[in-house]
Design an enzyme around this catalytic site. Sequence first.
Site, PDB file in Angstrom:
ATOM      1  N   HIS A  67     -52.872  39.455 -69.517  1.00 11.70           N
ATOM      2  CA  HIS A  67     -53.498  38.328 -68.818  1.00 11.70           C
ATOM      3  C   HIS A  67     -52.543  37.143 -68.757  1.00 11.70           C
ATOM      4  CE1 HIS A  67     -54.780  35.679 -72.231  1.00 11.70           C
ATOM      5  NE2 HIS A  67     -55.026  36.795 -72.904  1.00 11.70           N
ATOM      6  N   ASP A 178     -50.173  34.020 -76.576  1.00 10.74           N
ATOM      7  CA  ASP A 178     -51.415  34.573 -76.045  1.00 10.74           C
ATOM      8  C   ASP A 178     -51.607  34.023 -74.630  1.00 10.74           C
ATOM      9  OD1 ASP A 178     -53.960  35.539 -75.576  1.00 10.74           O
ATOM     10  OD2 ASP A 178     -54.926  34.291 -77.097  1.00 10.74           O
ATOM     11  N   GLU A 210     -58.673  35.454 -68.162  1.00  7.35           N
ATOM     12  CA  GLU A 210     -59.162  36.247 -69.292  1.00  7.35           C
ATOM     13  C   GLU A 210     -59.818  35.358 -70.332  1.00  7.35           C
ATOM     14  OE1 GLU A 210     -58.935  38.195 -73.302  1.00  7.35           O
ATOM     15  OE2 GLU A 210     -58.036  36.322 -72.606  1.00  7.35           O
ATOM     16  N   ASP A 233     -52.310  42.679 -75.217  1.00 14.19           N
ATOM     17  CA  ASP A 233     -52.720  41.334 -75.647  1.00 14.19           C
ATOM     18  C   ASP A 233     -52.258  41.156 -77.077  1.00 14.19           C
ATOM     19  OD1 ASP A 233     -54.005  38.829 -75.746  1.00 14.19           O
ATOM     20  OD2 ASP A 233     -55.758  39.576 -74.656  1.00 14.19           O
ATOM     21  N   HIS A 320     -54.078  30.722 -80.878  1.00  9.59           N
ATOM     22  CA  HIS A 320     -54.745  29.567 -80.260  1.00  9.59           C
ATOM     23  C   HIS A 320     -54.334  28.244 -80.895  1.00  9.59           C
ATOM     24  CE1 HIS A 320     -58.205  31.570 -77.815  1.00  9.59           C
ATOM     25  NE2 HIS A 320     -57.051  32.222 -77.691  1.00  9.59           N
TER      26      HIS A 320
END
Length: 355
Positions: A67, A178, A210, A233, A320
Amino acid sequence: MEERHRAFLDELLATATPSGFETAGQRVFVDYLEEYADEVRTDAYGNAVAVHEGDPAVDCSVVLAGHGDEIGLMVRDVTDDGFLKLTRVGGADRTVTRGQYVTVHGSDGPVPGVVGQTAIHLRDHDDDTQSDIAEMHVDIGAVDETEAREHVEVGDPITFDTSVQDLEGSLVAARGMDNRTGVWTAAEGFRRAVERDADATVYAVSTVQEEVGRNGAKMVGYDLDPDVAIAADVTHATDTPESPGDKGSGIELGEGPVVGRGSANHPVVVKAVRTVADDAGVDVQLSAAGSDTGTDAESFYTSRAGVASLNLAIPNRYMHTPVEVIDTEDLDEVGELMGRFAARAASFAPFSVEV
């Protein structure tokens, strides 16, 4: 990792692609693959697809996907004093948001700013609770609302302003691993499958959105209707001192690609990829997905009447956050494994379970 392949990764990491605003990153993906593909195309929302046509006599098609979007922030409002109020784009982490340099991606170009943080001297020392992102603000230096609105408007996306940092050995830190790493492996897997003259039709895909619902993969899965899909991923590397013991997975940086098992991960595809890895001398790690992989594999495997799918993952520390860390050796091995699988996919077909 060869210099040109590392340059591709660095370009992906340097390009801001918050969900819903992926165009610049998709262009990087398209430009890289045009020399290897028989066709490169995009759809209405910007999903990018490169096509290797393969042998017309071979009825097998493979999707290699990552993604292309990342988490971020967005301008929700502008105050009378010229500060920008915020909302999330995807799963932004409030605990690492304050005190960061950011870039607001305005229609007239990038606008630098900072996420404000009250100085430690002025805070209530008895209250260490974390504010929600909706309570935070970005300071772009504007003196009032009028000046701020000359540069930004509601709905402009915001990303952390960080650089790619090489750590010791083959480790690299950056925001957006990510899932720039998934995009990189999908592209590299495709290139390597083409170099092996894959008999199957092979698609390299960079999906959009995504992080806000795996939406791009729903579109692509329906459109391409492949026989098998590999969704690359990141996954949590829990090899750091502060990783919660009850959520430890045994996944470590530098120990190779991570093959998912359970839920969306089709058992025939799992076995095939592990066979390819064994034959190539690539060590793999295993992950348990009891109910949901949390990746585009969820959208691919429920597309149309069902697509045999697998989440093939890259170990990642500090997901994240603006300082995600991966091992480029893992990354290269995931790309190699995807390429080798795509080149042999027709020999494993049909991808169906026996009952």
